[in-house]
Scaffold this motif. Sequence first.
Motif, PDB file in Angstrom:
ATOM      1  N   SER A 287       0.892  -1.146   0.172  1.00  9.13           N
ATOM      2  CA  SER A 287      -0.094   0.017   0.056  1.00  9.13           C
ATOM      3  C   SER A 287       0.913   1.157   0.010  1.00  9.13           C
ATOM      4  CB  SER A 287      -1.082  -0.125   1.074  1.00  9.13           C
ATOM      5  OG  SER A 287      -0.178  -0.271   2.456  1.00  9.13           O
TER       6      SER A 287
ATOM      7  N   GLN B 115       0.218   3.010  -3.234  1.00  9.22           N
ATOM      8  CA  GLN B 115      -1.304   3.328  -3.516  1.00  9.22           C
ATOM      9  C   GLN B 115      -1.467   4.167  -4.460  1.00  9.22           C
ATOM     10  OE1 GLN B 115      -3.913   2.473  -0.512  1.00  9.22           O
ATOM     11  NE2 GLN B 115      -5.768   3.363  -1.701  1.00  9.22           N
TER      12      GLN B 115
ATOM     13  N   PHE C 184      -4.371  -3.503  -3.443  1.00 10.77           N
ATOM     14  CA  PHE C 184      -3.488  -2.999  -2.246  1.00 10.77           C
ATOM     15  C   PHE C 184      -3.633  -3.490  -1.038  1.00 10.77           C
ATOM     16  CE2 PHE C 184      -3.744   0.199  -5.678  1.00 10.77           C
ATOM     17  CZ  PHE C 184      -2.405   0.498  -6.042  1.00 10.77           C
TER      18      PHE C 184
END
Length: 268
Positions: A32, A35, A57
Amino acid sequence: MKRALQWLLLVAMLVGLTGIAKAEEPTIAVASSLQFALPEVVERFQAETGRQVRLNFGSSGNFRRQIAQGAPFELFLSADELNALALHEEGLTEGEGSVYALGRLVWLQRAGRDDLPEAPLAAVEQALEEYRETGSRSRIALANPEHAPYGMAAREVLEQAGLWEAIQPLKVLGENVSQAAQFALSADTRGGLVAYSLALAPQLAERSEYVLIPEDWHAPLHQRMVLIEGAGETAHAFYAYLQGDDAREILARYGFGLPPTEPLHEEP
């Protein structure tokens, strides 16, 4: 009868084409910390190649477990090396993969507070002092160190500063570093230790401010990617694309360090 047979053949052909299209749109497991950066890479990759990929993610540790249990990912972009290499040792990847980025950690807080500290952990110390004196709980956000590499790095920073045990009543854990960044910017939180790439993302930069954590305060965040055994052509193409100049330029813009280009290669 002839019309019915033609219809069945048409349906079979459409089903076959759908299966091919699905196989050529692999799902990628992505840490993440990427992201906001990786969708830009994907957009450029799709424009240049016409190929599609789907991004999922989450935290690297959770992805490692899911892949080991048979989750249908074709490529794994970890936020560290440990989780990627663990899958390789289990015989689940096509080689050891490549380090694609070097991560950094920051102290992140809401913009407009007018108290951004010069020292990276001064805000943590201030929150602790207020808690001891008044009992007020100004939360400190970080990713869960049990499965998120940026959370592990944050814990290491706090441990070395002698603050880890003290902040236990104040900490709030995100399932991954992206969620931790959202927590860091909430009204009842003093701030948090999160990925530099998130602090630079336009979606967060306009409402936040940050201080970089020195690199030598924690173990290096060498982010490694690995192709999962049996990955298809599109996953291989995207793996190679991530090693090219266009992708590296985008990652650098989001604050990632870049490894030398020569060691990067596509596994045979």
